[in-house]
Design a protein around this motif. Structure first.
Motif, mmCIF file in Angstrom:
data_model
loop_
_atom_site.group_PDB
_atom_site.id
_atom_site.type_symbol
_atom_site.label_atom_id
_atom_site.label_comp_id
_atom_site.label_asym_id
_atom_site.label_seq_id
_atom_site.Cartn_x
_atom_site.Cartn_y
_atom_site.Cartn_z
ATOM 1 N N LYS A 1 49.574 18.830 61.523
ATOM 2 C CA LYS A 1 48.917 20.050 61.983
ATOM 3 C C LYS A 1 49.216 20.312 63.451
ATOM 4 O O LYS A 1 49.067 21.440 63.930
ATOM 5 C CB LYS A 1 47.404 19.940 61.765
ATOM 6 N N ARG A 2 49.612 19.271 64.187
ATOM 7 C CA ARG A 2 49.933 19.407 65.608
ATOM 8 C C ARG A 2 51.432 19.645 65.829
ATOM 9 O O ARG A 2 51.925 19.566 66.954
ATOM 10 C CB ARG A 2 49.518 18.144 66.375
ATOM 11 N N GLY A 3 52.143 19.949 64.765
ATOM 12 C CA GLY A 3 53.592 20.044 64.836
ATOM 13 C C GLY A 3 54.148 21.105 65.755
ATOM 14 O O GLY A 3 55.341 21.086 66.073
ATOM 15 N N ASN A 4 53.316 22.052 66.207
ATOM 16 C CA ASN A 4 53.778 23.088 67.135
ATOM 17 C C ASN A 4 53.235 22.906 68.551
ATOM 18 O O ASN A 4 53.478 23.746 69.421
ATOM 19 C CB ASN A 4 53.385 24.483 66.620
ATOM 20 N N GLU A 5 52.484 21.821 68.800
ATOM 21 C CA GLU A 5 51.903 21.585 70.121
ATOM 22 C C GLU A 5 52.924 20.950 71.064
ATOM 23 O O GLU A 5 53.645 20.025 70.689
ATOM 24 C CB GLU A 5 50.681 20.671 70.013
ATOM 25 N N ALA A 6 52.933 21.408 72.317
ATOM 26 C CA ALA A 6 53.893 20.910 73.298
ATOM 27 C C ALA A 6 53.731 19.412 73.542
ATOM 28 O O ALA A 6 54.716 18.674 73.641
ATOM 29 C CB ALA A 6 53.745 21.683 74.610
ATOM 30 N N ALA A 7 52.468 18.936 73.657
ATOM 31 C CA ALA A 7 52.239 17.518 73.928
ATOM 32 C C ALA A 7 52.794 16.648 72.798
ATOM 33 O O ALA A 7 53.400 15.592 73.037
ATOM 34 C CB ALA A 7 50.745 17.258 74.110
ATOM 35 N N LYS B 1 63.309 21.250 69.405
ATOM 36 C CA LYS B 1 63.348 22.587 68.789
ATOM 37 C C LYS B 1 64.005 22.535 67.410
ATOM 38 O O LYS B 1 63.718 23.380 66.544
ATOM 39 C CB LYS B 1 64.108 23.558 69.688
ATOM 40 N N LEU B 2 64.890 21.556 67.203
ATOM 41 C CA LEU B 2 65.498 21.384 65.882
ATOM 42 C C LEU B 2 64.436 21.080 64.837
ATOM 43 O O LEU B 2 64.475 21.603 63.712
ATOM 44 C CB LEU B 2 66.524 20.246 65.928
ATOM 45 N N PHE B 3 63.457 20.243 65.190
ATOM 46 C CA PHE B 3 62.384 19.894 64.264
ATOM 47 C C PHE B 3 61.426 21.071 64.064
ATOM 48 O O PHE B 3 60.925 21.294 62.960
ATOM 49 C CB PHE B 3 61.608 18.684 64.782
ATOM 50 N N GLU B 4 61.161 21.815 65.144
ATOM 51 C CA GLU B 4 60.304 23.006 65.024
ATOM 52 C C GLU B 4 60.919 24.019 64.065
ATOM 53 O O GLU B 4 60.225 24.607 63.221
ATOM 54 C CB GLU B 4 60.115 23.655 66.391
ATOM 55 N N ALA B 5 62.218 24.244 64.213
ATOM 56 C CA ALA B 5 62.901 25.208 63.344
ATOM 57 C C ALA B 5 62.853 24.743 61.893
ATOM 58 O O ALA B 5 62.683 25.555 60.977
ATOM 59 C CB ALA B 5 64.344 25.379 63.810
ATOM 60 N N SER B 6 62.970 23.442 61.674
ATOM 61 C CA SER B 6 62.885 22.913 60.317
ATOM 62 C C SER B 6 61.486 23.109 59.742
ATOM 63 O O SER B 6 61.338 23.500 58.575
ATOM 64 C CB SER B 6 63.249 21.427 60.326
ATOM 65 N N ARG B 7 60.461 22.874 60.535
ATOM 66 C CA ARG B 7 59.074 23.042 60.093
ATOM 67 C C ARG B 7 58.816 24.473 59.648
ATOM 68 O O ARG B 7 58.142 24.724 58.643
ATOM 69 C CB ARG B 7 58.125 22.669 61.235
ATOM 70 N N ASN B 8 59.366 25.423 60.395
ATOM 71 C CA ASN B 8 59.108 26.836 60.129
ATOM 72 C C ASN B 8 60.176 27.494 59.258
ATOM 73 O O ASN B 8 60.190 28.716 59.114
ATOM 74 C CB ASN B 8 58.981 27.584 61.454
ATOM 75 N N LEU B 9 61.081 26.654 58.694
ATOM 76 C CA LEU B 9 62.158 27.139 57.809
ATOM 77 C C LEU B 9 63.058 28.173 58.493
ATOM 78 O O LEU B 9 63.548 29.111 57.870
ATOM 79 C CB LEU B 9 61.570 27.723 56.516
ATOM 80 N N LEU B 10 63.286 27.991 59.783
ATOM 81 C CA LEU B 10 64.190 28.866 60.544
ATOM 82 C C LEU B 10 65.527 28.138 60.696
ATOM 83 O O LEU B 10 65.844 27.579 61.749
ATOM 84 C CB LEU B 10 63.579 29.194 61.910
ATOM 85 N N ASN C 1 61.692 20.967 76.247
ATOM 86 C CA ASN C 1 61.294 19.566 76.389
ATOM 87 C C ASN C 1 61.224 19.112 77.837
ATOM 88 O O ASN C 1 62.003 19.536 78.686
ATOM 89 C CB ASN C 1 62.263 18.663 75.632
ATOM 90 N N CYS C 2 60.250 18.246 78.097
ATOM 91 C CA CYS C 2 60.122 17.576 79.380
ATOM 92 C C CYS C 2 59.521 16.205 79.119
ATOM 93 O O CYS C 2 58.990 15.937 78.043
ATOM 94 C CB CYS C 2 59.236 18.376 80.344
ATOM 95 N N TRP C 3 59.604 15.321 80.107
ATOM 96 C CA TRP C 3 59.096 13.955 79.928
ATOM 97 C C TRP C 3 57.568 13.971 79.918
ATOM 98 O O TRP C 3 56.931 14.285 80.915
ATOM 99 C CB TRP C 3 59.613 13.056 81.045
ATOM 100 N N HIS C 4 56.987 13.660 78.771
ATOM 101 C CA HIS C 4 55.522 13.694 78.631
ATOM 102 C C HIS C 4 55.108 12.673 77.580
ATOM 103 O O HIS C 4 55.803 12.471 76.585
ATOM 104 C CB HIS C 4 55.052 15.087 78.211
ATOM 105 N N TRP C 5 53.953 12.035 77.813
ATOM 106 C CA TRP C 5 53.464 11.025 76.867
ATOM 107 C C TRP C 5 52.010 11.290 76.514
ATOM 108 O O TRP C 5 51.168 11.433 77.392
ATOM 109 C CB TRP C 5 53.597 9.621 77.468
#
Length: 452
Positions: A76-82, A149-158, A214-218
């Motif tokens: 459900k968090r698949g589109n969140e930046a963190a 962004k590759l994974f985001e596009a896959s999630r949204n079928l883009l 993307n940026c370095w974040h944990w």
């Protein structure tokens, strides 16, 4: 009664499916064109060495896979930046780890050759193999910087831009190989082309796709969620590597580099059919079925069979053609050095009949039960590593190839059992779909006569 797929999802599935198939078609044109050209410029031995080096990298990648893509598609968090940036950091660290392990593998092979531990007259004794693995290991670091962004596009079928990136990357890799061959006809042309293709893909993933930059974040909670779901993906990936690459790993210790190079040609054609189907299964059916489970779980069986029927019809038909016309196709496409790939391909084509049942594990993952996939793959793995060496011992290379085919069929009983258990099986439809194989056999026989 509600339709199994909503109109919006149907449109996205259709568009994603079209882009996947068209993109794969273009990809195979480049791949086959490259293969046909390079087999005339390079010797079979180089393809055998490259196959083992790529299997080492593929294996290390799967041995460290925590399912980043599956996490982002399902969560459900698949589109969140963190969440996305945490996944990206994990991906980079994983790439560096794979690179270091690959360097270790190349050193071990080098030392094994020096002290005479490698099987004599096998691919593993080729003096260039450890150096090829050491150089191609850089690919893990390059891929680690791919955008999330590759994974985001896959999630949204883009999948349209993902497909364009893959095609451009593959084309630049081919141009790099040709440029290298013009100066030096060696295995390093294949290595350079592979690395340059991945470098192009990583760069374009950041600038051509919409989504979170993307940026370095944990984020600790994101990390825990990824690891919790990914533990079963990790196990499935390890088993999956051993199953999907075990044929070349086993044969690499049983036959010469030249014979393995010929086998790789047969495997290339079979995997072309397999890859287009599995790409649709993973890139289209998994996100779509995950959305169905989240929104309308009661429609899962109907949605499952929408994918299964299309995939089975295509795969059964293709299997029938290749079973009948393998020798003729190889004779038409390749020179006499690769003629044995014909009968090899006819045997391997039988395994294509099992591919449609790979849609079912996507349902299991969408339902949050990835462990079922691990069980299926484990059975295939045990069968592969028992039956293949036995087949080779008694019947030579043909026996080994039939062992590989049998290992594919060993995954059907548990798959069908789980399908029945979770209400995803219709015997009448399964039997009806087999008629596509008969049609394929007839078309293959006709093609045999046309080619001569």
């Amino acid at each position: 009664m509600a339709e199994p797929l909503s109109r919006s999802l149907k449109q996205r599935v259709f568009k994603a499916g079209v882009w996947t198939v068209v993109g794969f078609g273009l990809s195979q044109v480049i791949r086959f064109g490259s293969n046909l050209l390079m087999t005339r410029l390079l010797v079979p031995e180089m393809f055998g060495v490259m196959a083992i080096a790529q299997m080492v990298m593929y294996g290390l990648a799967l041995f460290s896979d925590v399912g980043l893509r599956q996490n982002i598609v399902q969560s459900k968090r698949g589109n969140e930046a963190a969440f996305l940036n945490t996944a990206w950091v994990i991906q980079i660290l994983r790439g560096v780890l794979i690179w270091l392990f690959a360097l270790g593998v190349s050193l071990l092979i080098f030392l094994a050759n020096r002290i005479g531990l490698a099987p004599p007259n096998s691919v593993y004794t080729n003096p260039s193999l450890p150096y090829v693995i050491a150089i191609i290991s850089v690919s893990a670091v390059i891929s680690g910087f791919d955008s999330s962004k590759l994974f985001e596009a896959s999630r949204n079928l883009l999948l349209d831009r993902i497909t364009k990136i893959e095609i451009v990357s593959q084309a630049t890799g081919l141009l790099c190989m040709l440029g290298w061959v013009a100066v030096d006809r060696s295995i390093w042309a294949l290595v350079a082309g592979s690395l340059f293709s991945l470098l192009t893909r990583s760069f374009l993933s950041h600038i051509w796709l919409p989504g979170v930059s993307n940026c370095w974040h944990w984020d600790d909670t994101a990390f825990r969620e990824i690891i919790y779901f990914g533990k079963w993906i990790f196990l499935s990936s390890i088993l999956g590597f051993l199953v999907n690459s075990g044929d070349r790993l086993l044969l690499g210790g049983l036959i010469s580099a030249s014979t393995l190079g010929v086998y790789v040609i047969a495997f290339l054609i079979i995997s072309s059919v397999e890859n287009v189907v599995t790409k649709v299964i993973s890139d289209v059916s998994f996100p779509a079925l995950s959305e169905v489970v989240r929104e309308r779980p009661g429609d899962l069986k109907a949605s499952y069979y929408r994918f299964h029927i299309i995939i089975a019809s295509f795969t059964y038909f293709g299997a029938g053609i290749l079973i009948m016309s393998g020798k003729a196709l190889i004779g038409l496409l390749y020179d006499q050095r690769y003629s044995d790939a014909g009968w090899m391909m006819q045997i391997l084509a039988v395994a294509l009949l099992t591919i449609p049942f790979r849609v079912a594990p996507q349902c299991f993952q969408a339902l949050g039960m990835p462990r079922l996939l691990s069980n299926i793959i484990a059975i295939r793995l045990i069968t592969l590593f028992i039956v293949t060496p036995i087949g080779f011992h008694f019947f030579g290379l043909p026996g080994a190839l039939w062992g590989i085919v049998i290992s594919n069929f060993s995954g059907l009983p548990p798959t069908i059992f789980y399908n029945v258990k979770y209400g995803l099986f219709d015997l009448r439809k399964e039997l009806l779909l087999l008629t596509a194989t008969l049609v394929g056999l007839v078309v293959g026989a006709a093609l045999n006569l046309m080619v001569g």
